[in-house]
Design an enzyme around this catalytic site. Structure first.
Site, PDB file in Angstrom:
ATOM      1  N   LYS A  81      -3.182   6.374  -4.237  1.00 51.38           N
ATOM      2  CA  LYS A  81      -4.066   6.740  -3.885  1.00 51.38           C
ATOM      3  C   LYS A  81      -3.773   8.247  -4.429  1.00 51.38           C
ATOM      4  O   LYS A  81      -3.196   8.256  -4.819  1.00 51.38           O
ATOM      5  CB  LYS A  81      -4.147   7.244  -2.638  1.00 51.38           C
ATOM      6  CG  LYS A  81      -3.997   5.750  -1.737  1.00 51.38           C
ATOM      7  CD  LYS A  81      -4.020   6.154  -0.178  1.00 51.38           C
ATOM      8  CE  LYS A  81      -4.050   4.835   0.681  1.00 51.38           C
ATOM      9  NZ  LYS A  81      -2.679   4.307   1.248  1.00 51.38           N
TER      10      LYS A  81
ATOM     11  N   HIS B  59      -7.525   9.091  -1.625  1.00 48.74           N
ATOM     12  CA  HIS B  59      -7.262   9.315  -0.600  1.00 48.74           C
ATOM     13  C   HIS B  59      -7.891  10.204   0.489  1.00 48.74           C
ATOM     14  O   HIS B  59      -7.474   9.873   1.310  1.00 48.74           O
ATOM     15  CB  HIS B  59      -6.053  10.129  -0.566  1.00 48.74           C
ATOM     16  CG  HIS B  59      -4.334   9.647   0.778  1.00 48.74           C
ATOM     17  ND1 HIS B  59      -3.656   9.988  -0.016  1.00 48.74           N
ATOM     18  CD2 HIS B  59      -4.892   8.912   1.922  1.00 48.74           C
ATOM     19  CE1 HIS B  59      -2.498   9.081   0.680  1.00 48.74           C
ATOM     20  NE2 HIS B  59      -2.964   9.248   2.223  1.00 48.74           N
TER      21      HIS B  59
ATOM     22  N   TYR C 118       2.562   9.906  -0.752  1.00 45.10           N
ATOM     23  CA  TYR C 118       3.285   9.091   0.634  1.00 45.10           C
ATOM     24  C   TYR C 118       5.571   9.549  -0.332  1.00 45.10           C
ATOM     25  O   TYR C 118       6.576   9.785   0.367  1.00 45.10           O
ATOM     26  CB  TYR C 118       3.371   7.972   0.551  1.00 45.10           C
ATOM     27  CG  TYR C 118       3.008   7.410   1.432  1.00 45.10           C
ATOM     28  CD1 TYR C 118       1.949   8.535   1.758  1.00 45.10           C
ATOM     29  CD2 TYR C 118       2.425   5.735   1.251  1.00 45.10           C
ATOM     30  CE1 TYR C 118       0.589   8.010   1.871  1.00 45.10           C
ATOM     31  CE2 TYR C 118       1.428   5.654   2.079  1.00 45.10           C
ATOM     32  CZ  TYR C 118       0.043   6.398   2.483  1.00 45.10           C
ATOM     33  OH  TYR C 118      -0.115   5.944   2.695  1.00 45.10           O
TER      34      TYR C 118
ATOM     35  N   ASP D 151       0.716  -1.113  -0.063  1.00 52.89           N
ATOM     36  CA  ASP D 151       0.298  -0.011   0.241  1.00 52.89           C
ATOM     37  C   ASP D 151       0.972   1.147  -0.032  1.00 52.89           C
ATOM     38  O   ASP D 151       1.710   1.174   0.947  1.00 52.89           O
ATOM     39  CB  ASP D 151      -0.784  -0.186   1.243  1.00 52.89           C
ATOM     40  CG  ASP D 151      -1.892   0.788   1.091  1.00 52.89           C
ATOM     41  OD1 ASP D 151      -2.840   0.870   0.541  1.00 52.89           O
ATOM     42  OD2 ASP D 151      -1.680   2.366   1.521  1.00 52.89           O
TER      43      ASP D 151
END
Ligand code: A2P
Length: 306
Positions: free
Chosen positions: A79, A110, A54, A49
Site C-alpha cells: 500500500k 492506504h 507496516y 497483504d
C-alpha cells in the site's frame, strides 16, 4: 457433520486470480512477519497483504523468496503510504525495493489522506498533535497518478483502502478516473458490515477485502452471544465463525496471526455457513450498533459520510 469451506480464487476485473483468503501482516515484528509468512505459505496461503507503513515489507519479501514458491504463484499486495500521495512513484519504488520484487499484484492507496512529506517522517504532526494533512491535495489526484503505473506492469491491479462509499463515488465520478479500482479494502466484520458498500462494489465487479475481519487485537467479537452460540453449533471457534461469515458474503478476508495453529486454522478451518446463519450475523449491528476498531483519526472526513 461440519461442512468445511474450500478456499477459492476470485477473478479481478483485470482477469487475474485473487485468493479469497489472504494473510494479513499488520502489527507484526520483522521476525514474526518472516516466520508467519513462511508458515502461511507452507499452510497453503497464496495471498499476502502488507503495506509500506507496516515496516515489514523486507521480511515479507524474504519469506516469499525463502518459501521457494514461484513469485507468480503468490498474490502480493502492498500500500501507498500517506506521505507519498504527491509522489506515489517514489512510494511504489520504495516498496518494490523493500519487497525485492519486480511487480506488485495489487497496489492500494492506504488512506484517502495526503500527509505532508516535507519532514521525512511517516506521521507528521501539527503543534496541536493533529496530523499535518495536505489540505490542497486530493486523493483523486493521487489515484490518477497511480493509474499510470498499470501501463508499465509494475503493478498488476489498483485499488483503495479505508474508503467510504461517498469517497468511492467521488473518485469514480471524476472524469479523469479511467480505471475503476479492482479492489476496495476496508475494516469489515459483523459490527462493521458495510452492506451498502458491498452492494455498490458488487454492481461494478469491484472485489471487497476485509481487513481486521476478526475485530483486531483482543477482539470483543469473540465473546458476542450470537457468535459464541454459532461456534457451538458448528463445533468451531468464534474466530472461525467470523471468518466463515466473511467468505459466505463473498469478501476477501485478510486475517492476521503470528501463531502457528491459528494461521493454519484461519485457512483450513472455515465452515460453510447456512444462509440463515449468515443472515443472522448480517443483522448483528441492529442489536449492538456499529463498531470501528481501527481509526487513525486523520480528519473527520475519512470515515464519516457527511
Ligand atoms: P496473534 O497474531 O497473536 O495470533 P485481525 O485479523 O482482525 O486484525 O485480528 C488479529 C488478531 O486476532 C491478532 O491479535 C491475532 O493474534 C488474533 N487471532 C488471529 N487468528 C485468531 C484465531 N484463530 N483465534 C483467536 N485469535 C486470533
Amino acid at each position: 457433520m461440519t461442512n468445511y469451506y474450500k478456499p477459492v480464487n476470485f477473478i479481478l476485473k483485470n482477469n487475474r486470480a485473487i485468493p479469497q483468503i489472504g494473510f494479513g501482516t499488520w502489527q507484526a515484528s520483522d521476525e514474526d512477519t518472516y516466520n508467519s509468512v513462511l508458515l502461511a505459505i507452507e499452510s497453503g496461503y497464496r495471498h499476502i497483504d502488507t503495506a509500506y507503513i507496516y515496516k515489514n515489507e523486507e521480511a515479507v519479501g524474504r519469506a516469499i523468496k525463502d518459501s521457494l514458491i514461484p513469485r507468480e504463484e503468490i498474490f502480493l499486495t502492498t500500500k501507498l503510504w500517506n506521505t507519498f500521495h504527491t509522489n506515489p512513484r517514489a512510494g511504489l519504488e520504495k516498496s518494490l525495493r523493500n519487497l525485492g520484487v519486480d511487480y506488485i499484484d495489487l497496489y492500494l492507496m492506504h488512506h484517502p489522506v495526503a500527509l505532508n512529506p516535507d519532514y521525512g517522517v511517516d506521521r507528521p504532526r501539527n503543534a496541536d498533535g493533529t496530523y499535518e494533512v495536505l489540505k490542497e491535495w486530493t486523493f483523486v489526484k493521487t489515484y490518477h497518478l497511480c493509474q499510470e503505473f498499470l501501463a508499465n506492469g509494475k503493478i498488476k491491479a489498483l485499488g483503495v483502502c479505508n474508503f467510504t462509499l461517498k469517497n468511492l463515488k467521488i473518485l469514480l465520478n471524476d472524469p479523469a478516473t479511467k480505471y475503476i479500482p479492482d479492489v476496495v479494502q476496508n475494516e469489515i466484520h459483523p459490527l462493521l458490515p458495510q452492506h451498502e458498500l458491498l452492494k455498490f462494489c458488487s454492481s461494478l465487479d469491484i472485489v471487497v477485502e476485509a481487513f481486521s475481519p476478526l475485530g483486531s487485537t483482543n477482539s470483543p467479537l469473540f465473546h458476542l452471544k450470537e457468535i459464541v452460540e454459532m461456534a457451538e453449533k458448528y463445533k468451531v471457534t468464534s474466530a472461525q465463525i467470523l471468518l466463515s461469515w466473511g467468505v459466505w458474503r463473498r469478501t476477501v478476508i485478510l486475517p492476521k496471526s503470528v501463531t502457528g495453529s491459528r494461521i493454519k486454522m484461519n485457512f483450513e478451518g472455515l465452515v460453510v455457513l447456512e444462509d440463515e446463519d449468515g443472515n443472522k450475523l448480517d443483522l448483528l449491528t441492529e442489536k449492538y450498533g456499529t463498531k470501528r476498531f481501527v481509526d487513525p483519526q486523520y480528519t473527520a472526513n475519512v470515515y464519516k459520510e457527511d
